[in-house]
Write a protein that holds these residues in place. Sequence first.
Motif, PDB file in Angstrom:
ATOM      1  N   THR A 196      20.868  -0.283 -35.221  1.00 38.70           N
ATOM      2  CA  THR A 196      21.725  -0.315 -33.942  1.00 38.70           C
ATOM      3  C   THR A 196      22.884   0.201 -34.377  1.00 38.70           C
ATOM      4  OG1 THR A 196      20.569  -2.280 -33.260  1.00 38.70           O
ATOM      5  CG2 THR A 196      22.646  -1.683 -32.264  1.00 38.70           C
ATOM      6  N   ASP A 197      23.434  -0.167 -35.757  1.00 44.02           N
ATOM      7  CA  ASP A 197      24.973   0.314 -36.028  1.00 44.02           C
ATOM      8  C   ASP A 197      24.813   1.742 -36.131  1.00 44.02           C
ATOM      9  OD1 ASP A 197      27.422   0.037 -36.182  1.00 44.02           O
ATOM     10  OD2 ASP A 197      27.406  -0.452 -38.342  1.00 44.02           O
ATOM     11  N   CYS A 362      24.328  -6.509 -34.440  1.00 39.82           N
ATOM     12  CA  CYS A 362      24.585  -5.551 -33.628  1.00 39.82           C
ATOM     13  C   CYS A 362      24.167  -5.255 -32.565  1.00 39.82           C
ATOM     14  CB  CYS A 362      24.691  -4.169 -34.749  1.00 39.82           C
ATOM     15  SG  CYS A 362      25.676  -2.730 -34.103  1.00 39.82           S
ATOM     16  N   SER A 363      25.033  -4.928 -31.530  1.00 42.28           N
ATOM     17  CA  SER A 363      24.334  -4.574 -30.090  1.00 42.28           C
ATOM     18  C   SER A 363      25.040  -3.358 -29.505  1.00 42.28           C
ATOM     19  CB  SER A 363      24.456  -5.802 -29.278  1.00 42.28           C
ATOM     20  OG  SER A 363      23.785  -6.988 -29.754  1.00 42.28           O
ATOM     21  N   TYR A 376      20.702  -2.046 -26.829  1.00 42.43           N
ATOM     22  CA  TYR A 376      20.035  -1.892 -28.073  1.00 42.43           C
ATOM     23  C   TYR A 376      20.411  -3.092 -28.851  1.00 42.43           C
ATOM     24  CZ  TYR A 376      20.000   2.937 -26.206  1.00 42.43           C
ATOM     25  OH  TYR A 376      19.425   4.041 -25.496  1.00 42.43           O
ATOM     26  N   THR A 377      19.468  -3.763 -29.603  1.00 43.61           N
ATOM     27  CA  THR A 377      20.068  -4.807 -30.546  1.00 43.61           C
ATOM     28  C   THR A 377      19.118  -5.125 -31.414  1.00 43.61           C
ATOM     29  OG1 THR A 377      20.929  -7.192 -30.111  1.00 43.61           O
ATOM     30  CG2 THR A 377      18.649  -6.430 -28.727  1.00 43.61           C
ATOM     31  N   THR A 405      16.006  -1.867 -31.997  1.00 40.54           N
ATOM     32  CA  THR A 405      16.108  -0.819 -32.971  1.00 40.54           C
ATOM     33  C   THR A 405      15.293  -1.247 -34.035  1.00 40.54           C
ATOM     34  OG1 THR A 405      18.269  -1.538 -33.851  1.00 40.54           O
ATOM     35  CG2 THR A 405      18.066   0.134 -31.920  1.00 40.54           C
ATOM     36  N   CYS A 407      15.262  -3.467 -37.347  1.00 39.11           N
ATOM     37  CA  CYS A 407      16.004  -4.784 -37.368  1.00 39.11           C
ATOM     38  C   CYS A 407      15.913  -5.248 -38.805  1.00 39.11           C
ATOM     39  CB  CYS A 407      15.233  -5.870 -36.617  1.00 39.11           C
ATOM     40  SG  CYS A 407      16.159  -7.577 -36.796  1.00 39.11           S
ATOM     41  N   GLU A 421      25.410  -9.829 -28.098  1.00 36.76           N
ATOM     42  CA  GLU A 421      24.495  -9.079 -26.863  1.00 36.76           C
ATOM     43  C   GLU A 421      24.917  -9.494 -25.559  1.00 36.76           C
ATOM     44  OE1 GLU A 421      20.509  -9.896 -29.819  1.00 36.76           O
ATOM     45  OE2 GLU A 421      21.219 -11.430 -28.534  1.00 36.76           O
ATOM     46  N   LYS A 436      29.771  -0.899 -28.274  1.00 35.04           N
ATOM     47  CA  LYS A 436      29.172  -1.506 -29.193  1.00 35.04           C
ATOM     48  C   LYS A 436      29.903  -2.577 -30.124  1.00 35.04           C
ATOM     49  CE  LYS A 436      27.419   1.196 -33.029  1.00 35.04           C
ATOM     50  NZ  LYS A 436      27.715   2.102 -34.175  1.00 35.04           N
ATOM     51  N   ARG A 438      29.703  -5.491 -33.135  1.00 29.72           N
ATOM     52  CA  ARG A 438      28.982  -5.925 -34.550  1.00 29.72           C
ATOM     53  C   ARG A 438      29.676  -7.113 -35.150  1.00 29.72           C
ATOM     54  NH1 ARG A 438      30.723  -4.570 -39.325  1.00 29.72           N
ATOM     55  NH2 ARG A 438      28.981  -4.195 -40.896  1.00 29.72           N
TER      56      ARG A 438
END
Lengths: 931, 293
Positions: A196-197, A362-363, A376-377, A405, A407, A421, A436, A438
Motif C-alpha cells: 500500500t505504501d 498503511c491505507s 487500499y489497505t 494490496t 500485505c 483505515e 494515505k 501510515r
Amino acid sequence: MKRLINLNVNGVDYEVAVKTGATLLNTLRDELKLTGTKKNCELGDCGACTIILDGKAVNSCIILAIEADGKKILTIEGLAKGEELHPIQQAFIEKGAIQCGYCTPGMIMRTKAFLDEYPDATIEETKKVLSGNLCRCTGYTKIIEAVDTAKDYIKGKERKKIEFHSQKSAVNLSVVGKRFPKIDSPDKSTGRALFTDDITLPNMIYGKLLLSPVAHANIKSIDTSAALKLPGVKAILTGDDVPDVTWGTSPARYDEYILAKKKVRFVGDVVAAVAAVDEETCYKAIELIKVEYEELPAVFDPFEAMKDGAPRLFDDKYENNINTHVDHHFGDIEKGFAEADHIREERFAGNRTYQNPMEPHCSIAEWDRHGRVTLYTATQVVHYVHHQLSRILDLPLGNIRVIMTNCGGGFGCKAATNTIEIMSIFLAKETGCPVKMRFNREEMYLFGRGRHKQYIDLKIGVKKDGTITAVKQKAVLEGGAYSSFGIVSTYYAGSMLPTLYKFDNFKYDGYRVNTNLPPCGAFRGHGCPHPRFAFESLLSMIADDIGMDHVEIRLKNAMTPEYHTCNDLDIHSCEFKACIEEVRKKSGWDKKKGKLPKGRGIGIGCGGFVSGAGYPIYRSKFPHSNAMIKVEEDGSKAVLFIGDADIGQGSDTVLAMAACEAMGISLDRIAVVSADSDLTPIGFGAYSSRVTLMGGNASKMAGEEVKKQIFSSASELMKIDADKLDAKENKVFVKEHPETFIKWEEAAFNFFSKRGPLLGKGHYSPPEGLGGTYKGAAVGTSPAYSFSATVCEVEVDMETGKVKVLNFWDAHDCGTAINPMLAEGQAEGAVLMGMSEVLFENEIFDNKGKMLNADLHNYLIATSADVPDIHSTLVDSFEPEGPYGAKEIGEGATLPILGALANAITDAIGARIFELPVTPEKVMEAIRNNT
Amino acid sequence: MYISDFNYLRPRHLQEAIDILDKSPDGILLAGGTDLLVEIKKGLRKPKEIISLTQVKELKEITSDNNNLYIGAGATHNEIINSQIVNKFYPVIALACSKIGSEQVRNSATIGGNLCTGASCCDSAPVLIAVGASVEVHNATDVKTIPLKDFFVFNKLTVLKKNEIVTRVIVPLPKSGTGTHYEKLGLREAASISVVSVAVKIESDGVKCINASVIIGAVAPTPRISEKATNAITGKNIKDILNNTEILEQAGQGASDDSIPISDIRGGAQYRRDILKVLTKRAIIQAIQSITK
C-alpha cells in the motif's frame, strides 16, 4: 530551500532537487519512484531499506540524500537484467525464502553486498551478517539456505537436487504436494510487488493521528487553530467531527470511538486526525494542536484493576474493569481430582508481546464523486474491514470497495479494522483528496492488538500411570483499554486445552480485565500459547513428580482420531502420537533426556490449533470462503478470484494449487486475484488458520465445476462419455486409455466457442451444528484440528544466564501439505517467533503507562544470528474435511515452542521459570534460588 | 518522524571544517549519522545547521608510526574491523567495533561518532581506554590530545566543547607481552546494546602482570576504570591469576564494587553487578591467553 544533487542509481544518472532533511530512502521512493526499497522502522534497526551505496550495504533511512550526492547506488530494481533474475533472487525464490516479501529487497541487497565481498562465506558468517535485516515470517532458515544456494549459482554451479519424500496422501496428485515456489515470489524478489505504501495516487495527500500522551484523562478542550494555520494543512478532525458510533471487533463489545469523545484511556488513544500535503506537515501540525487534559487515576495491573474502588475505564460497563468473564465446567472437577493419585498446582505468567509484522499498517482512501469509497489497505481480512466500514459509514457494502494490496505480514495485528483505515476515509471525504495514512513503528505498538499477558493458575490431577483425571485453570488476561478480539481470546485461553490431551473433567475461569494500556487482541495462536506454555510446563513437572518420562506422559494422554472432547469439540483426523514419536526419534530423546551435562538441556512441548474458526466473528449465513474461476477464451489460463488474503503465508499459491489439481492443469496455467471486495466474492480472510482448509475447499470446488464443463466439451470432441474422462497436467484423457487425449485448452476453447464463458464457482461453510450449546461453545470449534510436537535442545551459560537454543525438532500433523515447502516455511517461522517470544520479547511501560520500548531497537526480536537448527517434519495424515486432506499449520506450529523451550531450560539449569520472557536475569535468579 | 530542513555545510578539508564550526553559532557535526539522525527523527534534537564531515578525507585515515596507531575519527566501524594495521596491533579494537549495531550500521557509523555520542554503553570506548588511547581534538586555534579516560563526563555528555572536532584516536602501540580482551553481554546474539561490558589489558614481563587496566561499560554513567579490579591483578604472577581463583574472584568483585549501575529495560542493577564479576573474570583470562610472546 531545495538543493540539486546527482545520484547514479542502478546505472542511471539522476539530478534531483532535495530538501536538506530528506533521507535517501524517501528520495528513492518519493522522488525517483523506486519503491522496491521498503520503509519500515525508519531508525536503522530493521534493514528493510538496505541499499548498496558505493559498494557498501547501508540503511537508507538514516542517510541524508544530500550526503549521497555524487555517489553510486544500487537498489533492488537494479539487480535483475531485464527478465533475467540475479542468482540471489533466483535462489530466494526457489528455496522459499520469501513470504510476505517486505524484508526481501533489503535482505537481497544485504546478501548481494556480502557475497560480492565474501563469495565463500560460511553459514555462520551468513547468519551473523544478515542479523541487521529483520524478518518476522520465515524464521530465517530458508533465507540462510537461499544465500548458501546463491553462492553456488553465482559460481555457475548446477542446481542441487532436493531429496524429498512425498506424504502418502499426495503421491498420486500432480500439483498438490509439490514444492512449488510461491507464485508471487518473483515480484517480491525484484521490488515490483506493490504494497500500500508504494502506491501514490494523483492529488494524494497524507494523514497522521494525534495520540494521547496520558493514560487516562478527560479531554477538556482541543484547540486546532494554530495547526490549521500551518501552510499545507488541509483538514483536522476531532471527536466532535465524526459520527457518534462505536466500533470494534466482536459485536458484543463495540467500545471504541473513531476519535476520542471527551475521554482517553491509554497513552496512544486517538485524539485527532490531520491531513496535509505531506507527512512532515502532518507531524508539525500535530505538534501545534493544543489539548487540555484533566488527568484521571489510571490502572495498569489487572489484579489492581479488578479491586473495588479501582479507577474504572468505562463508567457504564465492565464492572470492576472485568471486560469478559468465562465460567466453564465440564464433567465433574471434584470427582476428577478425587480420582487422582497426584495433584499439582502452579502459577504461570506470560508476556505482553506484539506481532511486529515487517510492513507497517498503511491505507489509502478515496472518496469519489459518486459517494463510493475505495480503500487500499494492508489487511488480513478484507471482508471484516468492508463490513465494519459499512457500519461506521452507514453505507451499503456495494458503495465501498476494499482492496488488499500485498500485505507485509500480520500475525493478527491486521486481522480487524484499524484506525487509519477509518480515518483515511473521513479525511478523504473532508478534503476531497485521496489520503494515505501510515503507522510508524511506535504507532503500531500503541495501536497494539498484540498478545494478552495471561496470569494462569493451573491444577492438574493424574493417576499413578500418568492418566490425567482433572484440569482446573484460572486465567486473568490483561486486556488493555479496549475489547478488540478480547472476548474470543478469553474463551480460546480455556477451550483449546482439551483438544490435545484427553481428560473428562475440566473447569475454566477466565477474566479479561481492562487496563490503561494499549488494547490486546489476536496474535498467532490466539489466546492459547500462554495456557499451553503453562500446561506443557506443569505436565512435565508432574511427570517428574511421579517418575515418568516426559514423552511417555504425553503419549499416555495424547489425542486420537474421532474423539469428542469434554467441551463438545469434535476431533477427526489426528496423528498426534506420530508427531510425538517422530520428534522423540529424531532428537535422540531417549539417549539425551536426563543424560546431558549441567547447562545443557532438552525439553518437549506440544500444541495444535483450529483449521479455521467454526463460526464467523459476527453472525452471518454467508459461506466462509468463496471462489470463482474464469478460464480465458483460448483456454491458456484460468484466473482464480478468491476473497481470502495472502499476507505472506502463501495462500494465493496454495489455493491456486488446489484449484489446478481440481481442474487438471499445471500451476503455470493459473493466475490469482485475491482479496478485492469488488472483484472477489467474500472470504473471511486470513485469521484462525482458516484459509488452507476453507479457501482450499472453495477453490477446489470451483475447479471441479470447471472440470465438469471441460469434460462435457471434451466428450463432444472425443466422442466419448464425459464420465469416462479424467484431466491431469493440461490433458483431458480417457481414464482407461490415457494415451487417448486432447489438450485441456482445446476443450476449454470449444466450450467457450459454443456456450460462452467457462466459469466455475465454489464455496465452503463448516459443517452445521459444530460445538455444544453452552455460552461460548462456538470458540474452539473447527472443521479440523492440527497437532504438533517439538523437542528443543538448549545450552545455558550458567554464569550469565544467557540461553542459546541449539536445535528444534518439530513434527506436524497438518494433514496433506498442499505445498510442503510453504508448510515448512510456516513451521520454521512459527518456531523462531515462539523462541523469540520466550527469550526476548516483552512490552515494558513506565508507571504512567508510557511504553518504553516501542521500537525495534529496544523491543528485541530474534535475528538470523539467533537461529538454531530447525528440523521440521510433516507426518503422514489425511483430513477428510480438508481439500485433498489438508489442515492448518501456521498457528499450531507456534504452540509447542513455548513449553518445549521452557522445559529444555529447566532441564539445563535444574530450576523452573514460571514467567515469560525467560531473560538471562530470570535464569540467574532461578539458578540462585535453586542452590 | 521527520527531519526538518537545516542549513547544510559540507567542508572538504579538516581546516575548512574547523573554520566553519568555529563560525557557526549552533552547528552540529554529522559523521555517520546513525545516532544523530535517529535522535533528530525522534524529536530529541532540532539542529538549525549541520556540518557534514563525510567528505573530510583526513578523518578517514588509519595509519601508524613507531609509537602509535592512529585511527581517523571518520573511519567507519567496518573500515576499522577490516583494517590490516588495526588488526596487526590491536585485534581487540576490531573485536569491539564488531559488537556495534548491524553490518549496515557498521558501514556508516564512525568511531568518532561512537565516542562523541558519549553513551555509557558505547562498545568502542572500554577497549580504547584500556589500551591508553587518547583523542586528538582540534579547534580554530589549538590542537590538543585528551586521554579517553578523561573524555566522558556523563551518559551522552563528553568534555568536548562546541567548537571542537575529534580528529583521530591515538593508541600507543602495545608493548610486547600485552594481552587484551573485550567481553560484552547483549540480550540477543547480534545488534543489541550492551547490558554489561568489560575490557581488559594486561602487560606481562613473562612472569608477572606488570601493568593492567580493567574498564567497565554500561554499569555507570560513563565507561569507567575499575581501580579495584585493576589493582587485584597488577603485580600478580600470571600463572597465579589463571590458577588461583581467589585473585580472579577479587578482580571480579572489584569490578562489581566499582560499578554504579542502574536498573533499566535491559536488566536490573544487581544483575549487572553479578554479571560484571563473571565477564571481568572471563575477560582477564582471555586477555592473558591473547598475550603474544
